[in-house]
Design a protein around this motif. Structure first.
Motif, PDB file in Angstrom:
ATOM      1  N   ASN A 111      -3.213   4.372   3.937  1.00 30.35           N
ATOM      2  CA  ASN A 111      -3.682   3.843   2.651  1.00 30.35           C
ATOM      3  C   ASN A 111      -4.289   2.454   2.825  1.00 30.35           C
ATOM      4  O   ASN A 111      -5.332   2.138   2.241  1.00 30.35           O
ATOM      5  CB  ASN A 111      -2.514   3.743   1.665  1.00 30.35           C
ATOM      6  N   TYR A 130       0.813  -1.208   0.000  1.00 25.32           N
ATOM      7  CA  TYR A 130       0.000   0.000   0.000  1.00 25.32           C
ATOM      8  C   TYR A 130       0.851   1.265   0.000  1.00 25.32           C
ATOM      9  O   TYR A 130       0.345   2.364   0.198  1.00 25.32           O
ATOM     10  CB  TYR A 130      -0.953  -0.020   1.205  1.00 25.32           C
ATOM     11  N   ALA A 169      -8.162   1.531   2.211  1.00 28.60           N
ATOM     12  CA  ALA A 169      -8.508   0.504   1.217  1.00 28.60           C
ATOM     13  C   ALA A 169      -9.418  -0.553   1.825  1.00 28.60           C
ATOM     14  O   ALA A 169     -10.353  -1.039   1.169  1.00 28.60           O
ATOM     15  CB  ALA A 169      -7.234  -0.128   0.670  1.00 28.60           C
TER      16      ALA A 169
END
Length: 327
Positions: free
Chosen positions: A274, A125, A278
């Protein structure tokens, strides 16, 4: 699904605290609780981020939609399994579990229950990984080094599951081919489990990766070099820098003019932010995680192959006559 996804963190240690922080800051999430068997630690982290401290993860059932599972690795499977069975989406810190068999079982269960199972391979990520994934075409050879000084944290597992698995997962993702064979060496140094290891990983595509991990180094370093036809990249994952060379012409006739230098600007981003964003997006949209249970299980399959190769090598070393007593 409510406007905010009700979340919790199980395991309020080093990584768990970071997960709690990001849930508390993410506008799509509401951090409901922080769970740890150490009541004082649960209270400290829960109070810091405005969540209820709990000591039993089963108390979350019926109260939350999604949970980060971040206790020591040997506890991952049992905790995640009960949460998934209760209908809760889970983000499990890496490694997914401590064996390929349990990782596969958990993946199957999550699919049967229709729950999101994401694995916390944080490097996937990162902005550096995304840049590598866009730049690399047809990789032939990888060299990676992930070394760090000794710490008491994470020593319940070997260095393959503690550190090397990051690079195993990254390289699998970049090569996009199944691992065919492994040849590895390693040994315990300061702890009871393997502390330093090197593995040569061969993929069905023909790509080869030489991967080194150590937790008995005097410095911290996370580097990866990638070689492809007419292309070379050097990535400093710690500093977020990537540079390389690409062949643009015929070096036999054009000399250095045929070789161009490339520098990639890597935006500064919080990889865990991140990763959690996600996870929340997968829950909200029903999309598949970048690192799902299958990816987490495959990383463990390769880690198991590496451990098997190391154990075979250590047996040979122990069985060999002592050269100091020979002659």
């Amino acid at each position: 699904m409510p406007d905010q996804i009700r979340t919790a963190v199980v395991g309020a240690g080093y990584f768990g605290r970071f997960h709690a922080n990001h849930y508390a800051r993410n506008p799509r999430a509401k951090l409901v609780a922080v769970v740890d068997t150490d009541e004082a630690r649960a209270h400290a982290v829960g109070t810091e981020f405005g969540a209820e401290p709990l000591t039993d993860f089963r108390s979350l059932i019926g109260r939350v939609d999604a949970v980060s599972v971040a206790p020591p690795t040997p506890l991952h499977y049992d905790i995640a399994r009960e949460l998934v069975e209760a209908g809760i989406h889970v983000l499990v810190e890496k490694p997914l579990t401590d064996s390929f068999a349990t990782a596969s079982a958990l993946t199957k269960l999550a699919e049967e229950r229709g729950r999101v199972l994401q694995v916390g391979h944080i490097e996937r990520y990162s902005s550096a990984y995304r840049t590598l994934a866009e730049a690399i075409v047809g990789p032939l050879y990888f060299e990676s080094y992930r070394i760090a000084p000794w710490k008491n944290r994470g020593v319940e597992v070997d260095v393959i599951l503690d550190l090397m698995i990051h690079d195993i997962d990254m390289i699998i993702g970049l090569v996009n081919s199944r691992v065919d064979s492994v040849d590895a060496v390693g040994t315990p140094v300061l702890g009871s489990k393997v502390d330093i290891a090197n593995a040569r990983i061969t993929f069905e595509s023909g790509c080869v990766a030489n991967v080194t991990a150590s937790r008995v180094s005097y410095k911290t370093e996370r580097r990866m070099r990638v070689f492809a036809r007419n292309h070379y990249l050097n990535c400093d994952l710690g500093e977020g820098r990537i540079f390389g060379y690409r062949l643009r012409g015929d070096p036999m006739t054009e000399g250095l003019a045929a070789i161009s230098t490339e520098t990639y600007e890597i935006p500064k981003q919080d990889s865990l932010a991140n990763e959690i964003d996600a996870f929340l997006d997968c829950i909200a949209t029903g999309s598949k995680p970048l690192v799902d249970g299958h990816a987490g299980a495959e990383a463990l399959r390769v880690a198991s192959m590496i451990n098997d190769s190391i154990e075979e090598h250590l047996r040979k070393v122990q069985a060999a006559p002592d050269a100091r007593s020979a002659g």
